[in-house]
Design a protein around this motif. Structure first.
Motif, PDB file in Angstrom:
ATOM      1  N   ILE A  48      14.299  -1.597  35.638  1.00 13.34           N
ATOM      2  CA  ILE A  48      14.842  -2.659  36.473  1.00 13.34           C
ATOM      3  C   ILE A  48      16.131  -2.157  37.109  1.00 13.34           C
ATOM      4  O   ILE A  48      17.008  -1.621  36.410  1.00 13.34           O
ATOM      5  N   SER A  49      16.220  -2.333  38.420  1.00 12.73           N
ATOM      6  CA  SER A  49      17.422  -1.939  39.152  1.00 12.73           C
ATOM      7  C   SER A  49      17.964  -3.142  39.905  1.00 12.73           C
ATOM      8  O   SER A  49      17.204  -3.931  40.456  1.00 12.73           O
ATOM      9  N   ILE A  50      19.280  -3.285  39.922  1.00 12.09           N
ATOM     10  CA  ILE A  50      19.952  -4.276  40.756  1.00 12.09           C
ATOM     11  C   ILE A  50      20.462  -3.503  41.970  1.00 12.09           C
ATOM     12  O   ILE A  50      21.213  -2.538  41.819  1.00 12.09           O
ATOM     13  N   ALA A  59      20.985  -0.025  36.692  1.00  5.84           N
ATOM     14  CA  ALA A  59      19.586   0.254  36.368  1.00  5.84           C
ATOM     15  C   ALA A  59      19.439   0.395  34.862  1.00  5.84           C
ATOM     16  O   ALA A  59      20.344   0.900  34.178  1.00  5.84           O
ATOM     17  N   GLU A  60      18.307  -0.065  34.350  1.00  6.65           N
ATOM     18  CA  GLU A  60      18.006   0.039  32.928  1.00  6.65           C
ATOM     19  C   GLU A  60      16.507   0.139  32.731  1.00  6.65           C
ATOM     20  O   GLU A  60      15.727  -0.170  33.635  1.00  6.65           O
ATOM     21  N   THR A  61      16.099   0.570  31.550  1.00 10.90           N
ATOM     22  CA  THR A  61      14.680   0.607  31.185  1.00 10.90           C
ATOM     23  C   THR A  61      14.464  -0.229  29.933  1.00 10.90           C
ATOM     24  O   THR A  61      15.369  -0.393  29.105  1.00 10.90           O
ATOM     25  N   GLN A  62      13.249  -0.758  29.833  1.00 11.10           N
ATOM     26  CA  GLN A  62      12.833  -1.507  28.650  1.00 11.10           C
ATOM     27  C   GLN A  62      11.348  -1.240  28.413  1.00 11.10           C
ATOM     28  O   GLN A  62      10.626  -0.868  29.343  1.00 11.10           O
ATOM     29  N   VAL A  81      20.586   1.461  29.380  1.00 11.83           N
ATOM     30  CA  VAL A  81      21.258   1.592  30.672  1.00 11.83           C
ATOM     31  C   VAL A  81      21.101   3.008  31.219  1.00 11.83           C
ATOM     32  O   VAL A  81      21.317   3.988  30.518  1.00 11.83           O
ATOM     33  N   ILE A  82      20.727   3.076  32.497  1.00  9.86           N
ATOM     34  CA  ILE A  82      20.627   4.338  33.221  1.00  9.86           C
ATOM     35  C   ILE A  82      21.830   4.512  34.137  1.00  9.86           C
ATOM     36  O   ILE A  82      22.362   5.599  34.290  1.00  9.86           O
TER      37      ILE A  82
END
Length: 130
Positions: A48-50, A59-62, A81-82
């Motif tokens: 997911i990126s804002i 940006a983060e991953t789950q 968190v990326i």
């Protein structure tokens, strides 16, 4: 003395818990594969990126698991968190967009991509007049 101590403890507890806004945002989606088949009870990889003006500011991953209806529920701000810091996003600085990238196999080979504008919710609109 015991009464004063009790009042102080209650005051400190209420002070600690008062005004703590979670630095997270709820997100839900129903996921389907390329053949339009629901991804049921399956772990998926999501990035997911804002975005602000086509640039990712967070940006983060789950890797959540869908339910029996293909629904995935997650909290943006609680993943790995990326890039960026979710708590430092300045939401007053114009339009933001959310970009979701999904790997139906649960990895990082994202093949399903979507972008949409983040809009206000009625509660936030009400806060302008409170």
């Amino acid at each position: 003395m015991k009464k004063i101590l009790s009042v102080v403890i209650v005051f400190l507890i209420s002070l600690i818990t008062f005004g703590q806004t979670p630095e997270k945002m709820s997100y839900q989606a129903v996921l389907r594969d390329a053949n339009n088949v629901l991804l049921v009870n399956q772990q998926v990889g999501i990035q997911i990126s804002i975005l602000k003006e086509d640039t990712a500011v967070y940006a983060e991953t789950q890797t959540p698991t869908t339910n029996s209806n293909g629904l995935v529920s997650l909290e943006i701000g609680a993943g790995s968190v990326i890039k960026g810091d979710f708590s430092e996003l300045d939401w007053s600085k114009g339009d933001y967009f959310i970009k979701t990238e999904i790997d139906p196999e649960g990895g990082i080979d994202y093949s399903i991509v979507g972008t949409s504008q983040i809009l206000s919710v009625p509660f936030a609109l009400h806060s302008k007049t409170s």
